[in-house]
Design a protein around this motif. Structure first.
Motif, PDB file in Angstrom:
ATOM      1  N   SER A 203       0.716  -1.136   0.148  1.00  0.00           N
ATOM      2  CA  SER A 203      -0.003  -0.079   0.005  1.00  0.00           C
ATOM      3  C   SER A 203       0.886   1.170  -0.004  1.00  0.00           C
ATOM      4  O   SER A 203       1.562   1.529   0.896  1.00  0.00           O
ATOM      5  CB  SER A 203      -0.966   0.243   1.187  1.00  0.00           C
ATOM      6  N   VAL A 204       0.927   1.969  -1.288  1.00  0.00           N
ATOM      7  CA  VAL A 204       1.568   3.157  -1.063  1.00  0.00           C
ATOM      8  C   VAL A 204       0.707   4.500  -1.700  1.00  0.00           C
ATOM      9  O   VAL A 204      -0.217   4.441  -2.130  1.00  0.00           O
ATOM     10  CB  VAL A 204       2.783   3.020  -2.295  1.00  0.00           C
ATOM     11  N   PRO A 205       1.282   5.567  -1.471  1.00  0.00           N
ATOM     12  CA  PRO A 205       0.365   6.767  -1.787  1.00  0.00           C
ATOM     13  C   PRO A 205       0.773   6.964  -3.420  1.00  0.00           C
ATOM     14  O   PRO A 205       1.502   6.380  -3.925  1.00  0.00           O
ATOM     15  CB  PRO A 205       1.117   7.885  -0.947  1.00  0.00           C
ATOM     16  N   PRO A 206      -0.157   7.543  -3.930  1.00  0.00           N
ATOM     17  CA  PRO A 206       0.035   7.585  -5.534  1.00  0.00           C
ATOM     18  C   PRO A 206       1.174   8.220  -6.166  1.00  0.00           C
ATOM     19  O   PRO A 206       1.792   7.922  -6.881  1.00  0.00           O
ATOM     20  CB  PRO A 206      -1.231   8.643  -5.808  1.00  0.00           C
TER      21      PRO A 206
ATOM     22  N   ALA B  36       4.373   3.177  -7.197  1.00  0.00           N
ATOM     23  CA  ALA B  36       2.706   3.031  -7.390  1.00  0.00           C
ATOM     24  C   ALA B  36       2.631   3.002  -8.747  1.00  0.00           C
ATOM     25  O   ALA B  36       1.300   2.468  -8.893  1.00  0.00           O
ATOM     26  CB  ALA B  36       2.035   4.638  -7.077  1.00  0.00           C
ATOM     27  N   MET B  37       3.342   3.032  -9.564  1.00  0.00           N
ATOM     28  CA  MET B  37       3.266   2.605 -11.172  1.00  0.00           C
ATOM     29  C   MET B  37       3.349   1.162 -11.467  1.00  0.00           C
ATOM     30  O   MET B  37       2.986   0.679 -12.668  1.00  0.00           O
ATOM     31  CB  MET B  37       3.919   3.423 -12.027  1.00  0.00           C
ATOM     32  N   TYR B  38       3.699   0.349 -10.557  1.00  0.00           N
ATOM     33  CA  TYR B  38       4.257  -1.032 -10.763  1.00  0.00           C
ATOM     34  C   TYR B  38       2.795  -1.696 -10.785  1.00  0.00           C
ATOM     35  O   TYR B  38       2.110  -1.641  -9.832  1.00  0.00           O
ATOM     36  CB  TYR B  38       5.244  -1.524  -9.700  1.00  0.00           C
ATOM     37  N   GLN B  39       2.719  -2.742 -11.688  1.00  0.00           N
ATOM     38  CA  GLN B  39       1.739  -3.668 -11.772  1.00  0.00           C
ATOM     39  C   GLN B  39       1.665  -4.787 -10.538  1.00  0.00           C
ATOM     40  O   GLN B  39       0.872  -5.023 -10.159  1.00  0.00           O
ATOM     41  CB  GLN B  39       1.656  -4.647 -13.002  1.00  0.00           C
TER      42      GLN B  39
END
Length: 126
Positions: free
Chosen positions: A6-9, A14-17
């Motif tokens: 769980s990460v902030p945008p 955050a861009m990893y699948q």
């Protein structure tokens, strides 16, 4: 069960699948202490990750909501409010995706019927 990052945008991951435990080496992360076997897995698989431990569930939830630090979430105990402004990323390591089994005697099928119905509906839902 599946462990999620769980990460902030705005976090670089955050861009990893999906991610692996190795991708988290060197990160500083929030970690709830009362997570059973997950804690040992996290400590074993991420020896170079710094964990900020929190033992109070409400405080941990508040920290996740306002922090820029990564944390973990489980699909079985996902708090939608806690994760409201965060990105959830599956962790692809085998250890982050355990399978649980329910074993009972056939003679107890009627006794556990309600439980089994709930278990089966949950399993079909996921």
């Amino acid at each position: 069960e599946h462990l999620l990052l769980s990460v902030p945008p705005a976090h670089p991951l955050a861009m990893y699948q999906n991610v692996s435990f190795a991708d988290l080496a060197g990160e500083t992360m929030l970690l709830f202490t009362e997570i059973g076997f997950w804690r040992e897995i996290c400590e074993q698989k991420m020896p170079h990750t710094q964990f900020i431990m929190q033992q109070e569930a409400a405080t941990f939830s508040s920290l996740v909501k306002v922090s820029v630090l990564p944390a973990f979430a489980s699909d079985l105990a996902l708090d939608q409010e806690e994760q409201k402004n965060r990105v959830l990323i599956p962790i692809r390591d085998m250890e982050a995706n355990p399978t649980f089994y329910c074993v009972f005697h056939k003679k107890d099928e009627v006794r556990f019927a309600v439980f089994l119905d709930k278990l089966m509906s949950w399993n079909n839902w996921h």
